[in-house]
Design an enzyme around this catalytic site. Sequence first.
Site, PDB file in Angstrom:
ATOM      1  N   ASN A   1       0.724  -8.085  -5.481  1.00 46.04           N
ATOM      2  CA  ASN A   1       0.695  -7.996  -6.945  1.00 46.04           C
ATOM      3  C   ASN A   1       2.065  -8.421  -7.451  1.00 46.04           C
ATOM      4  O   ASN A   1       3.038  -7.667  -7.333  1.00 46.04           O
ATOM      5  CB  ASN A   1       0.377  -6.543  -7.345  1.00 46.04           C
ATOM      6  CG  ASN A   1       0.507  -6.322  -8.844  1.00 46.04           C
ATOM      7  OD1 ASN A   1       0.588  -7.269  -9.621  1.00 46.04           O
ATOM      8  ND2 ASN A   1       0.533  -5.057  -9.244  1.00 46.04           N
ATOM      9  N   TRP A   2       2.140  -9.629  -8.004  1.00 42.19           N
ATOM     10  CA  TRP A   2       3.443 -10.173  -8.401  1.00 42.19           C
ATOM     11  C   TRP A   2       3.913  -9.648  -9.756  1.00 42.19           C
ATOM     12  O   TRP A   2       4.998  -9.985 -10.200  1.00 42.19           O
ATOM     13  CB  TRP A   2       3.384 -11.702  -8.410  1.00 42.19           C
ATOM     14  CG  TRP A   2       3.214 -12.304  -7.043  1.00 42.19           C
ATOM     15  CD1 TRP A   2       3.261 -11.651  -5.840  1.00 42.19           C
ATOM     16  CD2 TRP A   2       2.983 -13.682  -6.725  1.00 42.19           C
ATOM     17  NE1 TRP A   2       3.071 -12.530  -4.799  1.00 42.19           N
ATOM     18  CE2 TRP A   2       2.893 -13.789  -5.325  1.00 42.19           C
ATOM     19  CE3 TRP A   2       2.834 -14.837  -7.485  1.00 42.19           C
ATOM     20  CZ2 TRP A   2       2.672 -15.004  -4.673  1.00 42.19           C
ATOM     21  CZ3 TRP A   2       2.611 -16.052  -6.838  1.00 42.19           C
ATOM     22  CH2 TRP A   2       2.538 -16.132  -5.448  1.00 42.19           C
ATOM     23  N   LYS A   3       3.072  -8.866 -10.423  1.00 43.85           N
ATOM     24  CA  LYS A   3       3.439  -8.281 -11.726  1.00 43.85           C
ATOM     25  C   LYS A   3       4.017  -9.364 -12.654  1.00 43.85           C
ATOM     26  O   LYS A   3       3.581 -10.502 -12.603  1.00 43.85           O
ATOM     27  CB  LYS A   3       4.406  -7.114 -11.521  1.00 43.85           C
ATOM     28  CG  LYS A   3       3.881  -6.107 -10.493  1.00 43.85           C
ATOM     29  CD  LYS A   3       4.619  -4.813 -10.520  1.00 43.85           C
ATOM     30  CE  LYS A   3       4.111  -3.917  -9.408  1.00 43.85           C
ATOM     31  NZ  LYS A   3       4.643  -2.578  -9.441  1.00 43.85           N
TER      32      LYS A   3
ATOM     33  N   HIS B   1      -4.492  -0.547 -12.836  1.00 40.70           N
ATOM     34  CA  HIS B   1      -3.173  -0.331 -12.236  1.00 40.70           C
ATOM     35  C   HIS B   1      -2.437   0.747 -13.037  1.00 40.70           C
ATOM     36  O   HIS B   1      -2.568   0.826 -14.256  1.00 40.70           O
ATOM     37  CB  HIS B   1      -2.375  -1.641 -12.234  1.00 40.70           C
ATOM     38  CG  HIS B   1      -1.138  -1.543 -11.399  1.00 40.70           C
ATOM     39  ND1 HIS B   1       0.015  -0.966 -11.865  1.00 40.70           N
ATOM     40  CD2 HIS B   1      -0.893  -1.921 -10.128  1.00 40.70           C
ATOM     41  CE1 HIS B   1       0.929  -0.997 -10.902  1.00 40.70           C
ATOM     42  NE2 HIS B   1       0.397  -1.579  -9.838  1.00 40.70           N
TER      43      HIS B   1
ATOM     44  N   GLY C   1       3.470  -4.510  -4.167  1.00 34.91           N
ATOM     45  CA  GLY C   1       4.202  -5.005  -5.331  1.00 34.91           C
ATOM     46  C   GLY C   1       5.481  -5.707  -4.897  1.00 34.91           C
ATOM     47  O   GLY C   1       5.474  -6.856  -4.469  1.00 34.91           O
ATOM     48  N   GLY C   2       6.604  -4.986  -4.981  1.00 36.11           N
ATOM     49  CA  GLY C   2       7.932  -5.568  -4.732  1.00 36.11           C
ATOM     50  C   GLY C   2       8.019  -6.421  -3.470  1.00 36.11           C
ATOM     51  O   GLY C   2       8.578  -7.534  -3.502  1.00 36.11           O
TER      52      GLY C   2
ATOM     53  N   SER D   1       5.211   1.202  -2.508  1.00 40.18           N
ATOM     54  CA  SER D   1       6.381   0.920  -1.668  1.00 40.18           C
ATOM     55  C   SER D   1       6.015   0.567  -0.223  1.00 40.18           C
ATOM     56  O   SER D   1       6.696   0.970   0.722  1.00 40.18           O
ATOM     57  CB  SER D   1       7.374   2.089  -1.711  1.00 40.18           C
ATOM     58  OG  SER D   1       7.820   2.290  -3.040  1.00 40.18           O
TER      59      SER D   1
ATOM     60  N   GLY E   1       7.025   1.342  -6.683  1.00 41.70           N
ATOM     61  CA  GLY E   1       8.310   0.785  -7.086  1.00 41.70           C
ATOM     62  C   GLY E   1       9.469   1.758  -6.961  1.00 41.70           C
ATOM     63  O   GLY E   1      10.556   1.510  -7.486  1.00 41.70           O
TER      64      GLY E   1
ATOM     65  N   GLU F   1      -3.055   4.348  -5.050  1.00 45.16           N
ATOM     66  CA  GLU F   1      -1.633   4.125  -5.296  1.00 45.16           C
ATOM     67  C   GLU F   1      -1.031   5.355  -5.968  1.00 45.16           C
ATOM     68  O   GLU F   1      -1.093   5.488  -7.198  1.00 45.16           O
ATOM     69  CB  GLU F   1      -1.441   2.923  -6.222  1.00 45.16           C
ATOM     70  CG  GLU F   1      -2.030   1.642  -5.684  1.00 45.16           C
ATOM     71  CD  GLU F   1      -1.333   0.431  -6.290  1.00 45.16           C
ATOM     72  OE1 GLU F   1      -0.666  -0.271  -5.529  1.00 45.16           O
ATOM     73  OE2 GLU F   1      -1.426   0.218  -7.502  1.00 45.16           O
TER      74      GLU F   1
ATOM     75  N   GLU G   1       0.505   0.999 -14.016  1.00 46.45           N
ATOM     76  CA  GLU G   1       1.345   0.494 -15.118  1.00 46.45           C
ATOM     77  C   GLU G   1       0.489   0.203 -16.346  1.00 46.45           C
ATOM     78  O   GLU G   1       0.914   0.401 -17.478  1.00 46.45           O
ATOM     79  CB  GLU G   1       2.117  -0.750 -14.648  1.00 46.45           C
ATOM     80  CG  GLU G   1       3.251  -0.362 -13.710  1.00 46.45           C
ATOM     81  CD  GLU G   1       3.610  -1.400 -12.667  1.00 46.45           C
ATOM     82  OE1 GLU G   1       3.262  -2.582 -12.831  1.00 46.45           O
ATOM     83  OE2 GLU G   1       4.246  -1.004 -11.662  1.00 46.45           O
TER      84      GLU G   1
HETATM   85  C1  PEP Z   1       1.925  -1.942  -7.072  1.00 46.42           C
HETATM   86  O1  PEP Z   1       2.416  -2.238  -8.138  1.00 46.42           O
HETATM   87  O2  PEP Z   1       0.698  -2.045  -6.925  1.00 46.42           O
HETATM   88  C2  PEP Z   1       2.813  -1.467  -6.024  1.00 46.42           C
HETATM   89  C3  PEP Z   1       2.275  -0.826  -5.027  1.00 46.42           C
HETATM   90  O3  PEP Z   1       4.161  -1.704  -6.180  1.00 46.42           O
HETATM   91  P1  PEP Z   1       5.307  -1.460  -5.064  1.00 46.42           P
HETATM   92  O4  PEP Z   1       4.781  -2.015  -3.756  1.00 46.42           O
HETATM   93  O5  PEP Z   1       6.488  -2.204  -5.558  1.00 46.42           O
HETATM   94  O6  PEP Z   1       5.522   0.015  -4.985  1.00 46.42           O
END
Ligand code: PEP
Length: 253
Positions: free
Chosen positions: A10-12, A96, A235-236, A214, A174, A168, A98
């Site tokens: 997920n490149w956000k 999600h 994500g990251g 994470s 994050g 999640e 966010e």
């Molecule tokens: C996400 O946004 O779905 C996520 C899991 O982010 P991160 O891996 O950065 O915690």
Amino acid sequence: MARQKFICGNWKMHKTVAEATALVKELADGLAGDARVQVAVAPTFTALAAVGAAVRGTPLELAAQDVHWEVQGAFTGEVSAPMLADVGVRHGIVGHSERRQLFGETDETVRRKVGALLAAGIRPIVCVGELLAEREAGRTLEVVSRQVRGGLAGLSPDVLMAVTVAYEPVWAIGTGKTATTAQAQEVHASIRALLRELGGAPAADAVRIQYGGSVKPENAAELLSQPDVDGALVGGASLKAKDFLAIVKGALR
Ligand code: PEP
């Protein structure tokens, strides 16, 4: 039959079109293409068409980060499921945390978006997860169960099979904090039991349940070794080819 693992990046709100296509090239060069793992990336709307073209002929699949539930109309700023399908989107992330926290997503809007994606032939990735305060209050399973029931309400068992659930925990997204493998497995097993109640054993056995929060090269293999952890939403660590490829490798162990 073993469920195929499913890793989605997920490149956000990151990467221009040029940066996104460069990352896809690096990923495609490094991916062996193994039937045991399905790999997708979710760029921003502006990069979807270019990334859709760039993944053609590679083992990578295209995902979108959100969708509107209507097909078309006066909904300024929104993008519909048929429009996503038009540029090659195969998977759509909905719910999600966010979007739930910052943009007013509810279980009801998630349910409508799931229906819109399925109607356009796109497979939904439905995100669920508890806040830190909810975990500390012992309410994790109650919250996750409400989100799963709400987001998937009304789906017949054979349609349910097309859905992926992403667990999640919000406190792990994050933040660098990851759920322990035992914490992840406990929630994943309870989601699987709920899916059995909603759609019967064949649907519950077919649905992939991803873990997100994470995930990085150092913890991916252990998380993915759990019986009910069928993949990861990343994500990251999906923004760097080396890290994302290492996570995909972790799914093959
Ligand atoms: C996400 O946004 O779905 C996520 C899991 O982010 P991160 O891996 O950065 O915690």
